[in-house]
Structures are given as C-alpha cells and as structure tokens.
Scaffold this motif. Structure first.
Motif, PDB file in Angstrom:
ATOM      1  N   PRO A  12       7.433 126.000 -19.826  1.00  0.00           N
ATOM      2  CA  PRO A  12       6.170 125.994 -19.753  1.00  0.00           C
ATOM      3  C   PRO A  12       5.959 127.145 -19.076  1.00  0.00           C
ATOM      4  O   PRO A  12       6.835 127.670 -18.442  1.00  0.00           O
ATOM      5  CB  PRO A  12       5.603 125.211 -18.753  1.00  0.00           C
ATOM      6  CG  PRO A  12       6.791 124.137 -18.657  1.00  0.00           C
ATOM      7  CD  PRO A  12       7.805 124.222 -19.749  1.00  0.00           C
ATOM      8  N   LYS A  13       4.702 127.709 -19.481  1.00  0.00           N
ATOM      9  CA  LYS A  13       4.965 128.873 -17.955  1.00  0.00           C
ATOM     10  C   LYS A  13       5.210 129.356 -16.599  1.00  0.00           C
ATOM     11  O   LYS A  13       6.026 130.136 -16.064  1.00  0.00           O
ATOM     12  CB  LYS A  13       4.129 130.475 -19.032  1.00  0.00           C
ATOM     13  CG  LYS A  13       3.312 130.224 -19.921  1.00  0.00           C
ATOM     14  CD  LYS A  13       1.605 131.049 -20.444  1.00  0.00           C
ATOM     15  CE  LYS A  13       0.988 131.230 -21.427  1.00  0.00           C
ATOM     16  NZ  LYS A  13       0.028 132.716 -21.576  1.00  0.00           N
ATOM     17  N   ARG A  14       4.704 128.037 -16.534  1.00  0.00           N
ATOM     18  CA  ARG A  14       4.912 128.134 -14.733  1.00  0.00           C
ATOM     19  C   ARG A  14       6.174 127.322 -14.098  1.00  0.00           C
ATOM     20  O   ARG A  14       6.809 128.319 -13.878  1.00  0.00           O
ATOM     21  CB  ARG A  14       4.507 126.680 -14.453  1.00  0.00           C
ATOM     22  CG  ARG A  14       4.815 125.533 -14.751  1.00  0.00           C
ATOM     23  CD  ARG A  14       3.975 124.327 -14.508  1.00  0.00           C
ATOM     24  NE  ARG A  14       4.511 122.810 -14.900  1.00  0.00           N
ATOM     25  CZ  ARG A  14       4.628 122.890 -15.571  1.00  0.00           C
ATOM     26  NH1 ARG A  14       2.976 122.822 -16.900  1.00  0.00           N
ATOM     27  NH2 ARG A  14       4.466 121.736 -16.332  1.00  0.00           N
ATOM     28  N   PHE A  15       7.280 128.004 -15.401  1.00  0.00           N
ATOM     29  CA  PHE A  15       9.281 127.962 -15.146  1.00  0.00           C
ATOM     30  C   PHE A  15       9.562 129.225 -15.391  1.00  0.00           C
ATOM     31  O   PHE A  15      11.032 129.176 -15.744  1.00  0.00           O
ATOM     32  CB  PHE A  15       9.508 126.488 -15.686  1.00  0.00           C
ATOM     33  CG  PHE A  15       9.700 125.306 -15.134  1.00  0.00           C
ATOM     34  CD1 PHE A  15       9.599 124.918 -13.812  1.00  0.00           C
ATOM     35  CD2 PHE A  15       9.034 123.899 -16.415  1.00  0.00           C
ATOM     36  CE1 PHE A  15       9.066 123.401 -13.577  1.00  0.00           C
ATOM     37  CE2 PHE A  15       8.608 123.034 -15.653  1.00  0.00           C
ATOM     38  CZ  PHE A  15       9.205 122.849 -14.030  1.00  0.00           C
ATOM     39  N   GLN A  16       8.688 130.094 -16.139  1.00  0.00           N
ATOM     40  CA  GLN A  16       9.617 130.641 -16.844  1.00  0.00           C
ATOM     41  C   GLN A  16      10.045 132.181 -15.778  1.00  0.00           C
ATOM     42  O   GLN A  16      11.260 132.506 -16.179  1.00  0.00           O
ATOM     43  CB  GLN A  16       8.444 132.053 -17.794  1.00  0.00           C
ATOM     44  CG  GLN A  16       7.884 131.005 -19.107  1.00  0.00           C
ATOM     45  CD  GLN A  16       7.496 131.543 -20.000  1.00  0.00           C
ATOM     46  OE1 GLN A  16       6.509 132.507 -19.308  1.00  0.00           O
ATOM     47  NE2 GLN A  16       7.218 130.815 -21.093  1.00  0.00           N
ATOM     48  N   ASP A  17       9.523 132.268 -14.437  1.00  0.00           N
ATOM     49  CA  ASP A  17      10.420 132.405 -12.786  1.00  0.00           C
ATOM     50  C   ASP A  17      11.017 132.181 -12.975  1.00  0.00           C
ATOM     51  O   ASP A  17      11.840 132.741 -11.595  1.00  0.00           O
ATOM     52  CB  ASP A  17       9.528 133.893 -12.931  1.00  0.00           C
ATOM     53  CG  ASP A  17       8.521 132.925 -11.507  1.00  0.00           C
ATOM     54  OD1 ASP A  17       8.716 131.969 -12.520  1.00  0.00           O
ATOM     55  OD2 ASP A  17       7.612 133.240 -11.043  1.00  0.00           O
ATOM     56  N   THR A  18      11.741 130.855 -13.275  1.00  0.00           N
ATOM     57  CA  THR A  18      12.940 130.161 -12.056  1.00  0.00           C
ATOM     58  C   THR A  18      13.835 130.229 -13.187  1.00  0.00           C
ATOM     59  O   THR A  18      14.694 130.336 -14.381  1.00  0.00           O
ATOM     60  CB  THR A  18      12.327 128.307 -12.789  1.00  0.00           C
ATOM     61  OG1 THR A  18      11.109 128.348 -12.241  1.00  0.00           O
ATOM     62  CG2 THR A  18      13.413 127.603 -11.840  1.00  0.00           C
ATOM     63  N   SER A  19      14.815 130.413 -12.941  1.00  0.00           N
ATOM     64  CA  SER A  19      16.508 130.934 -12.741  1.00  0.00           C
ATOM     65  C   SER A  19      17.279 129.915 -12.479  1.00  0.00           C
ATOM     66  O   SER A  19      16.662 129.223 -11.620  1.00  0.00           O
ATOM     67  CB  SER A  19      16.821 131.938 -12.535  1.00  0.00           C
ATOM     68  OG  SER A  19      17.096 132.293 -10.759  1.00  0.00           O
ATOM     69  N   GLU A  20      18.954 129.763 -12.898  1.00  0.00           N
ATOM     70  CA  GLU A  20      19.627 128.513 -12.382  1.00  0.00           C
ATOM     71  C   GLU A  20      19.566 129.229 -11.023  1.00  0.00           C
ATOM     72  O   GLU A  20      19.370 129.626  -9.916  1.00  0.00           O
ATOM     73  CB  GLU A  20      20.753 129.284 -12.660  1.00  0.00           C
ATOM     74  CG  GLU A  20      22.243 128.060 -12.713  1.00  0.00           C
ATOM     75  CD  GLU A  20      23.448 128.867 -13.455  1.00  0.00           C
ATOM     76  OE1 GLU A  20      23.888 127.781 -14.445  1.00  0.00           O
ATOM     77  OE2 GLU A  20      23.561 129.417 -13.232  1.00  0.00           O
ATOM     78  N   SER A  21      19.062 127.457 -10.188  1.00  0.00           N
ATOM     79  CA  SER A  21      20.003 127.845  -8.913  1.00  0.00           C
ATOM     80  C   SER A  21      21.508 127.879  -8.146  1.00  0.00           C
ATOM     81  O   SER A  21      22.187 127.993  -9.032  1.00  0.00           O
ATOM     82  CB  SER A  21      19.264 127.010  -8.432  1.00  0.00           C
ATOM     83  OG  SER A  21      20.476 125.708  -8.121  1.00  0.00           O
ATOM     84  N   VAL A  22      21.145 128.540  -6.967  1.00  0.00           N
ATOM     85  CA  VAL A  22      22.298 128.492  -5.965  1.00  0.00           C
ATOM     86  C   VAL A  22      23.211 128.402  -6.135  1.00  0.00           C
ATOM     87  O   VAL A  22      24.604 127.863  -6.394  1.00  0.00           O
ATOM     88  CB  VAL A  22      21.705 129.821  -4.977  1.00  0.00           C
ATOM     89  CG1 VAL A  22      21.617 128.794  -3.961  1.00  0.00           C
ATOM     90  CG2 VAL A  22      22.964 130.517  -4.214  1.00  0.00           C
ATOM     91  N   TRP A  23      22.660 126.769  -5.599  1.00  0.00           N
ATOM     92  CA  TRP A  23      23.597 124.776  -5.858  1.00  0.00           C
ATOM     93  C   TRP A  23      23.789 125.313  -7.031  1.00  0.00           C
ATOM     94  O   TRP A  23      25.458 124.761  -6.995  1.00  0.00           O
ATOM     95  CB  TRP A  23      22.910 124.416  -5.607  1.00  0.00           C
ATOM     96  CG  TRP A  23      22.075 124.283  -4.565  1.00  0.00           C
ATOM     97  CD1 TRP A  23      20.571 125.200  -4.435  1.00  0.00           C
ATOM     98  CD2 TRP A  23      22.364 124.954  -2.853  1.00  0.00           C
ATOM     99  NE1 TRP A  23      20.262 124.875  -3.381  1.00  0.00           N
ATOM    100  CE2 TRP A  23      20.627 125.471  -2.221  1.00  0.00           C
ATOM    101  CE3 TRP A  23      23.572 125.269  -2.345  1.00  0.00           C
ATOM    102  CZ2 TRP A  23      20.658 125.655  -0.738  1.00  0.00           C
ATOM    103  CZ3 TRP A  23      23.673 125.600  -1.436  1.00  0.00           C
ATOM    104  CH2 TRP A  23      22.778 126.049  -0.378  1.00  0.00           C
ATOM    105  N   VAL A  24      23.517 125.432  -8.535  1.00  0.00           N
ATOM    106  CA  VAL A  24      24.552 125.460  -9.327  1.00  0.00           C
ATOM    107  C   VAL A  24      25.549 126.230  -9.716  1.00  0.00           C
ATOM    108  O   VAL A  24      26.177 126.103 -10.393  1.00  0.00           O
ATOM    109  CB  VAL A  24      23.506 125.096 -10.757  1.00  0.00           C
ATOM    110  CG1 VAL A  24      24.170 125.280 -11.924  1.00  0.00           C
ATOM    111  CG2 VAL A  24      22.030 124.048 -10.914  1.00  0.00           C
TER     112      VAL A  24
END
Length: 423
Positions: A12-24
């Motif tokens: 969904p749009k609210r996640f589209q600027d979410t990238s892989e976290s530094v921890w992952v």
C-alpha cells in the motif's frame, strides 16, 4: 484465470517509501562475511543473571497451565510486578489491570502506541538520531513525520550531554496538527540522558499544544554516574499525557525473550489495548511468568548495590571507558555515553586509511561499515540509518558500536583496530 497483477498486490502507498531495515541488511551482511567481532546489533554475548534463566527453567517444569494462554493485556503476576516497580519509581500508584500493557518487546509497544493514537495527517515529532522503526511506524499509521536533530554544541572531546536541541527550532515544530512526540531517554545511539531543563522544555510545549508523549525508556537502568534518569511522566501535568515504554530484553539482558510493556493512564492505554488484542492478543505465558519472578526478586533488593539494576550500570561503565580508550587510540573521535550500551565514534579522521570505491552505497557510513566488515572483520552500524533523508549527512562521519560484550570480545575488537591503524 489471469495471473496475479504485481501492481495490485504490491505494498500500500503508506509502505512504498519503506526500505529494508538496517538490521535486516546488516544481519545478512554478517551471515555472509562472518566478521570475527560483531559490535553491530545491541545484545550481550554473555549470560544474563542466573536468577532470570533459573526462573524460566522453573516455569518450564512447573504448573502445566503456564504453557497455555494467559490474560491478553498481560499475565496477572507480571502486570502486578511492573505496577509495583513503577509505583515505587514514580511515586504514583499504578493500577496493574488498567495502566499496564505487556507486549511483544518494546517494539510492539511502540507500534501499538503509534498505531493506536496517530491518524491520517497527524504530525509526530521525532528527535534525530532516532531508533529507525519510529519513522516507518508513523508513516504506516498515516502520520506525518516532523524531525529535529540533536547536534553537538562544541568540538573536540564530546559527552553525549553535549548533543542538544535548538530550542527555537524545536518550538517551531509544534502546531495544531501535532499529535505526539517520541522521546527516547536514555537515548540510542548517543547515550544521552535528557536533563531536567530539557525535559521541562519538552513538557511545556506538549502541555501548550495538547501533545501526547511516547517515552521510550528501555535503557532506564543503564545510567552512569553522575547522570540521573528523570522520567518525564513525573513532571507536573505530564502523567496524563505520557505513555512510557520499557523492555525485559534490555532490563534483564534477555533480548531474545522479546517482552516489553507500556504503562500510563488507562484512557491512553485503551487505544494500545485495541491494537494489541487485534494483532497478537497475548504474549508468551512462560516468559511472562519468568519475567515476573525476576522483577519480584529485584524488588527485594532495589536499594542494594547487588541489584542488577545498579550493578549492570557499574559493569557497563568499565566497558564504555575501555572502548572509548581503544577507539581514541586508533584515530576515532568518540562521544562518551551517559547511559545505554552504544557508542558513536567519528571515523572521518581515518578516511585516508580506507578505499571505499568497492562499495556503492549512497552514504559514506554505510560504505565504511561494510568495508570494515569485509576487510578487517569488524562490524558496526551506520548511524545515517537513524536520520530522515534530508539529515542523513549528519550521521555519515560516524559509526555505532555496542559495548555490552565480553571483555574478550572487546579486547579482540581493540586488537583488530590497533593492527589496522598501525599499518
């Protein structure tokens, strides 16, 4: 039947600027390159207090009902223990059944607080550098992130206390749309302990604009003399607008238990309970029972130097000082923490010692930390991960190391850096 449409089933749009976290990303990096010393993620590489693990062992061989579901908002024995501890610490009687919520780590407490209180268009203030999930959780709730950076107020030898907010800039962030501010004290990654005057500035603006405080205090028992941790919910008029978050993983050095809690006024916790009951419903019963037993043991010796809440801070002071010494000796400029178990160090004076052309990341600290992992077998974390995009440059000259490690581990890290520096 047509094949699945990748656009239709994308995020969904609210996640589209979410990238892989530094921890992952950095766990994968460590698994691939197997650095000799990993000072990246924040967890001890030695055993927790014996009474904590013995409690879990006792639970696993005890009442068979403790292997079944327990009360959704917190195991009765644990919420009683949490309420008793914080009633003592803040000088206010806390109702265990309505003013405490047990969650899957402090992480879920943060998620429940943000999701439960932030609506579309609400503005939430975060202080940079920040624990990275704050940003994505606010965005996923439909909120708008407003950020301000802590900045060092002098050059040269630094204490975490030297990193401060600009009060004029800070005040400008508040307006009618401001719903909440996330306060992290003691602070990760700086190790800063916010002083009374700083907390009063925050509190006054929150009262003026009717703003909620989500206070992340997971490092509350790891404060080094002479610094003192002040809970913002103890300031006048702040209990009724503050949700405070804690962590069993940090408190008892059992990060793998993934158990946390929120406490605060019942009307504020109600929103968190609604999220919790529709997300995880309840946490693992045996872990809650064992954590309750650990708290009960600590409650009997709160004023003793043998209390783990006191002895851990003393132990970490020595580890902090040792790390500061070997980093300084190898060309890093450290910020000495007042609390917690992380240290940031400016590596820019060593920039001429590394060729980062083999790394393609946008930000220098990512390139440097990856180069270190691959070439000298020492891993840290890039602090630009804890800034919003416009301010990531503020973290590029730093690296974050964790010092809640065996002395042998820290000695190995020192040797790696000294061998590298000497060449």
């Amino acid at each position: 039947m047509s094949s699945a449409n990748s656009d239709k089933f994308g995020p969904p749009k609210r996640f589209q600027d979410t990238s892989e976290s530094v921890w992952v990303e950095y766990v994968a990096l460590a698994l691939k390159h197997k650095p000799k010393v990993n000072l990246g993620q924040g967890f001890p590489d030695y055993a927790p207090p014996h009474y904590v693990t013995e409690a879990l062992s006792e639970v696993s061989h005890g009442n068979h009902l403790l292997n079944q579901y327990t009360r959704g908002f917190g195991h009765p024995r644990l919420v009683q223990a949490i309420a008793k501890l914080y009633s003592h610490l803040i000088g206010r009687e806390i109702n265990p059944n309505t003013e405490v919520l047990v969650t899957v780590g402090a992480y879920q407490s943060l998620y429940s607080a943000i999701t439960g209180h932030v609506d579309d268009g609400d503005e939430v203030i975060i202080i940079e550098p920040f624990y990275d999930c704050y940003y994505d959780q606010i965005k996923s709730a439909g909120g708008v992130v407003r950020s301000i950076a802590l900045k060092p107020t002098k050059s040269g030898v630094l204490s975490a206390a030297d990193w401060k907010l600009d009060p004029v800039e800070f005040e400008k962030l508040f307006n009618e749309k401001t719903k909440a501010i996330i306060l992290n004290t003691p602070h990760n990654p700086l190790g800063k302990v916010f002083k009374l005057d700083e907390l009063e500035m925050i509190a006054d603006l929150c009262k003026k604009w009717n703003v909620l405080v989500i206070s992340d205090e997971v490092y509350e028992h790891m404060v080094f003399e002479p610094a003192k941790h002040i809970r913002i919910n103890t300031l006048p008029g702040m209990w009724e607008r503050t949700i405070t978050i804690g962590s069993a993983g940090k408190t008892f050095s059992v990060t793998g238990w993934k158990l946390g809690w929120s406490y605060g006024p019942a009307n504020l916790l109600r929103n968190l309970q609604l999220v919790h009951q529709n997300a995880v419903y309840t946490c693992a019963t045996p872990l809650q029972e064992a954590t309750a037993m650990a708290f009960e043991f600590e409650l009997t010796r709160l004023n003793s130097s043998e209390s783990f809440f006191k002895s851990l801070a003393v132990e970490l002071t020595d580890k902090r000082d040792y790390m500061a010494k070997f980093l300084t000796e190898t060309g890093f400029q450290v910020t000495l923490p007042e609390a917690g178990y992380f240290m940031i160090a400016d590596w820019s004076h060593n920039a001429d010692k590394v060729d980062l052309s083999s790394e393609s990341d946008e930000f220098k600290d990512y390139r440097f930390t990856k180069w270190m992992t691959k070439n000298i077998s020492l891993q840290g974390i890039p602090p630009s991960a804890f800034y919003t995009k416009p301010n990531k440059h503020l973290g590029e000259n730093y690296i974050r190391f964790c010092y809640i490690k065996n002395d042998e581990t820290l000695h190995d890290a020192a040797k790696i850096l000294k061998d590298w520096y000497s060449k």
